[in-house]
Design a protein around this motif. Sequence first.
Motif, short mmCIF file in Angstrom:
data_model
loop_
_atom_site.label_atom_id
_atom_site.label_comp_id
_atom_site.label_asym_id
_atom_site.label_seq_id
_atom_site.Cartn_x
_atom_site.Cartn_y
_atom_site.Cartn_z
N GLN A 2 0.84 -1.20 0.00
CA GLN A 2 0.00 0.00 0.00
C GLN A 2 0.87 1.24 0.00
N LEU A 3 0.46 2.20 -0.80
CA LEU A 3 1.11 3.50 -0.82
C LEU A 3 0.10 4.53 -0.36
N GLN A 4 0.53 5.41 0.51
CA GLN A 4 -0.36 6.45 1.00
C GLN A 4 0.32 7.80 0.85
N ALA A 5 -0.31 8.66 0.07
CA ALA A 5 0.20 10.01 -0.13
C ALA A 5 -0.51 10.96 0.82
N PHE A 6 0.23 11.86 1.41
CA PHE A 6 -0.36 12.86 2.28
C PHE A 6 0.51 14.11 2.28
N ARG A 18 5.12 20.12 1.24
CA ARG A 18 5.90 18.90 1.10
C ARG A 18 4.96 17.71 1.15
N LEU A 19 4.94 16.96 0.09
CA LEU A 19 4.15 15.74 0.05
C LEU A 19 5.00 14.57 0.49
N SER A 20 4.34 13.61 1.13
CA SER A 20 5.01 12.38 1.54
C SER A 20 4.24 11.20 0.97
N CYS A 21 4.96 10.14 0.73
CA CYS A 21 4.35 8.91 0.26
C CYS A 21 4.93 7.78 1.09
N ALA A 22 4.11 7.21 1.94
CA ALA A 22 4.56 6.14 2.82
C ALA A 22 4.11 4.79 2.25
N THR A 77 9.71 5.92 2.81
CA THR A 77 8.94 7.12 2.47
C THR A 77 9.63 7.89 1.35
N MET A 78 8.79 8.41 0.45
CA MET A 78 9.26 9.28 -0.62
C MET A 78 8.64 10.65 -0.39
N TYR A 79 9.35 11.69 -0.83
CA TYR A 79 8.89 13.05 -0.60
C TYR A 79 8.88 13.84 -1.91
N LEU A 80 8.06 14.88 -1.92
CA LEU A 80 8.07 15.85 -3.00
C LEU A 80 7.98 17.23 -2.36
N GLN A 81 9.09 17.94 -2.36
CA GLN A 81 9.11 19.30 -1.86
C GLN A 81 8.71 20.22 -3.00
N MET A 82 7.63 20.95 -2.81
CA MET A 82 7.09 21.81 -3.85
C MET A 82 7.23 23.26 -3.42
N TYR A 93 -2.45 14.80 -6.37
CA TYR A 93 -1.13 14.24 -6.57
C TYR A 93 -1.11 12.78 -6.11
N TYR A 94 -0.59 11.92 -6.97
CA TYR A 94 -0.52 10.50 -6.70
C TYR A 94 0.93 10.05 -6.66
N CYS A 95 1.23 9.16 -5.72
CA CYS A 95 2.55 8.54 -5.74
C CYS A 95 2.41 7.13 -6.30
N ALA A 96 3.48 6.64 -6.87
CA ALA A 96 3.46 5.35 -7.52
C ALA A 96 4.82 4.69 -7.41
N ALA A 97 4.83 3.37 -7.51
CA ALA A 97 6.07 2.61 -7.50
C ALA A 97 6.12 1.71 -8.74
N HIS A 98 7.33 1.51 -9.22
CA HIS A 98 7.54 0.69 -10.43
C HIS A 98 7.02 -0.73 -10.20
N ARG A 99 6.68 -1.37 -11.30
CA ARG A 99 6.18 -2.75 -11.23
C ARG A 99 7.25 -3.71 -10.74
N SER A 100 8.50 -3.45 -11.05
CA SER A 100 9.57 -4.39 -10.75
C SER A 100 10.72 -3.67 -10.07
N PRO A 101 11.50 -4.41 -9.29
CA PRO A 101 12.63 -3.79 -8.61
C PRO A 101 13.81 -3.50 -9.54
N TYR A 102 14.61 -2.57 -9.12
CA TYR A 102 15.87 -2.26 -9.78
C TYR A 102 15.70 -1.89 -11.26
N GLN A 103 14.58 -1.28 -11.59
CA GLN A 103 14.34 -0.84 -12.96
C GLN A 103 14.38 0.68 -13.02
N GLY A 104 14.71 1.19 -14.18
CA GLY A 104 14.72 2.62 -14.37
C GLY A 104 13.31 3.18 -14.32
N VAL A 105 13.20 4.45 -13.97
CA VAL A 105 11.90 5.10 -13.91
C VAL A 105 11.91 6.29 -14.85
N GLY A 106 10.71 6.76 -15.13
CA GLY A 106 10.56 7.90 -16.01
C GLY A 106 9.12 8.35 -16.04
#
Length: 125
Positions: A2-6, A18-22, A77-82, A93-106
């Motif tokens: 589960q990812l939760q953005a707040f 500052r957004l956080s994604c736990a 946790t991931m952050y977005l300082q705006m 605003y939505y946070c997301a994680a890649h489908r697979s580990p150790y892959q590039g993002v974009g």
Amino acid sequence: VQLQAFGGGLVQAGGSLRLSCATSGRTLNSYGMGWFRQAPGKEREFVSAIGWNGVSTYYADSVKGRFVISRDNAKNTMYLQMNSLKPEDTAVYYCAAHRSPYQGVGPTAEVYGYWGQGTQVTVSS
């Protein structure tokens, strides 16, 4: 997993948030992650992404120089300082994680397999 953005809210133009994604349920420390946003009546758009180890970062041109993405894998946790927010930054605003580990993002939403529920950011003029 589960990812939760707040951290969203109402702010005046020129202000900051500052957004956080736990993450919970399973660690995503080896997964690249990103932020997307969707304004009313518009399609979802890419905002920023960060590699699994925090070294690589990517930004949409519209936020480059104003937003900073980061992550703290020890806190899952991931952050977005705006900064220097503009009315056109208003969106969910939505946070997301890649489908697979150790892959590039974009900017391509299809590579992200895990999504949070979104947090509203409203910037008043």
